[in-house]
Design an enzyme around this catalytic site. Structure first.
Site, PDB file in Angstrom:
ATOM      1  N   SER A 178      12.492 -18.909 -75.446  1.00  0.00           N
ATOM      2  CA  SER A 178      13.278 -20.372 -76.268  1.00  0.00           C
ATOM      3  C   SER A 178      13.136 -21.633 -75.539  1.00  0.00           C
ATOM      4  O   SER A 178      13.540 -21.309 -74.125  1.00  0.00           O
ATOM      5  CB  SER A 178      14.761 -19.958 -77.031  1.00  0.00           C
ATOM      6  OG  SER A 178      14.896 -21.961 -77.253  1.00  0.00           O
ATOM      7  N   TYR A 229      24.205 -18.724 -76.534  1.00  0.00           N
ATOM      8  CA  TYR A 229      22.490 -18.634 -76.400  1.00  0.00           C
ATOM      9  C   TYR A 229      21.189 -18.863 -75.463  1.00  0.00           C
ATOM     10  O   TYR A 229      20.051 -18.259 -75.423  1.00  0.00           O
ATOM     11  CB  TYR A 229      21.974 -19.424 -78.046  1.00  0.00           C
ATOM     12  CG  TYR A 229      20.302 -19.244 -78.662  1.00  0.00           C
ATOM     13  CD1 TYR A 229      20.094 -18.606 -79.744  1.00  0.00           C
ATOM     14  CD2 TYR A 229      19.757 -20.852 -78.379  1.00  0.00           C
ATOM     15  CE1 TYR A 229      19.270 -18.360 -79.601  1.00  0.00           C
ATOM     16  CE2 TYR A 229      18.328 -20.437 -79.101  1.00  0.00           C
ATOM     17  CZ  TYR A 229      18.043 -19.783 -79.893  1.00  0.00           C
ATOM     18  OH  TYR A 229      16.304 -19.392 -80.348  1.00  0.00           O
TER      19      TYR A 229
END
Ligand SMILES: NC(=O)c1ccc[n+]([C@@H]2O[C@H](COP(=O)([O-])OP(=O)(O)OC[C@H]3O[C@@H](n4cnc5c(N)ncnc54)[C@H](O)[C@@H]3O)[C@@H](O)[C@H]2O)c1
Length: 255
Positions: free
Chosen positions: A143, A156
């Protein structure tokens, strides 16, 4: 249907929804036989059926990738069903946002066990088969948060940063074997994984109205835009790429 990955066998995790669903479809459109794997059994089956309805080859498969035994079994299933495992797309993930001092053990453990350990378990299970054929492409879904963080995403982001370095490690260890490993860092893509984070930022409508404040292209990405990159990295067109961390983020990390 075309033939950019004709005859290849792929496992795509998180194939019930979003980027994984689009990636499974894209790989099948270009000739791969695809195991559409997800915790969501119905969604995995629906993706596989959509592929088959268009003349492709796919099966749905239910898995919790945080369980290493299940990761061993799905790879064995790919080999017994289609004869090999050539492409592994480690895409399934969770995003459980929070203010860090309020985050529970369950959130930390789930995030790391799915986003990091799941990719490790599947890669470990797939590698012996790829080594036997001197051929394999592993595509890990990191990501932009593996490169830069955002509010409420410390856990995350840590998981996605780990995937960046896992990708580089695997790329180096297997560089001379015919096995490549690369990672994709998407920006904000329009899928359900972002809904909890969007809520903390003032709601999805607000995020999309103000998206050019963090994603210069001024719109969310689509799952298919990321799937196109998965296909490229999975195919022989990317034969000189290993250990690459490729952003597809509408300019987010160009700032
Ligand atoms: N959407 C974005 O903006 C964005 C941005 C950067 C990275 N990503 C990454 O892309 C990947 C795909 O996310 P998405 O946006 O398509 O979200 P999504 O919510 O649409 O899909 C995620 C899928 O993963 C599955 N999954 C979750 N836990 C699982 C488990 N333990 N075992 C098997 N399957 C499991 C879910 O059931 C779901 O179908 C994730 O790794 C995510 O972190 C997404």
């Amino acid at each position: 249907m075309s033939d950019r990955v004709a005859g290849r066998v792929a496992i795509v995790t998180g194939a019930a929804s979003g980027i994984g669903e689009a990636s499974a479809i894209r790989l099948a459109e270009e000739g791969a036989s695809v195991i559409c794997a997800d915790l969501n059994a119905e969604g995995a089956e629906q993706t596989a059926q959509a592929i088959v309805a268009k003349g492709g080859t796919a099966i749905g498969y239910t898995i919790d990738i945080s369980d290493s035994a299940q990761c061993d079994v799905i790879v064995a299933k790919a080999v017994s069903t289609y004869g090999a495992i050539d492409i592994l797309v480690n895409n399934a993930g969770v995003n459980l946002p929070g203010v860090f001092h309020e985050v529970t053990n369950a959130t930390i453990e789930r995030t790391l066990s799915v986003n990091v350990m799941g990719a490790m378990y599947l890669t470990r299970a797939a590698l012996p088969h790829m080594l036997k054929n001197s051929r394999g492409s592993i595509v890990n879904m990191s990501s932009v948060n593996g490169l830069v963080s955002e509010p409420f995403l410390s856990v995350y982001s840590a998981s996605k940063g780990a995937i960046v370095m896992f990708t580089r490690g695997i790329a180096l260890d297997y560089a001379k074997t015919g096995i490549r490993c690369n990672a994709i860092c998407p920006g904000w893509v329009d899928t359900p994984i972002n809904h909890a984070h969007a809520k903390m930022l003032g709601g999805l409508d607000h995020v999309y109205k103000t998206i050019d404040s963090f994603q210069p292209i001024g719109r969310p990405g689509t799952p298919r835009e990321i799937a196109n990159l998965v296909l490229f990295l999975a195919s022989d067109e990317a034969s000189f790429m290993t250990g690459s961390i490729v952003s597809a983020d509408g300019g987010m990390t160009a700032q």
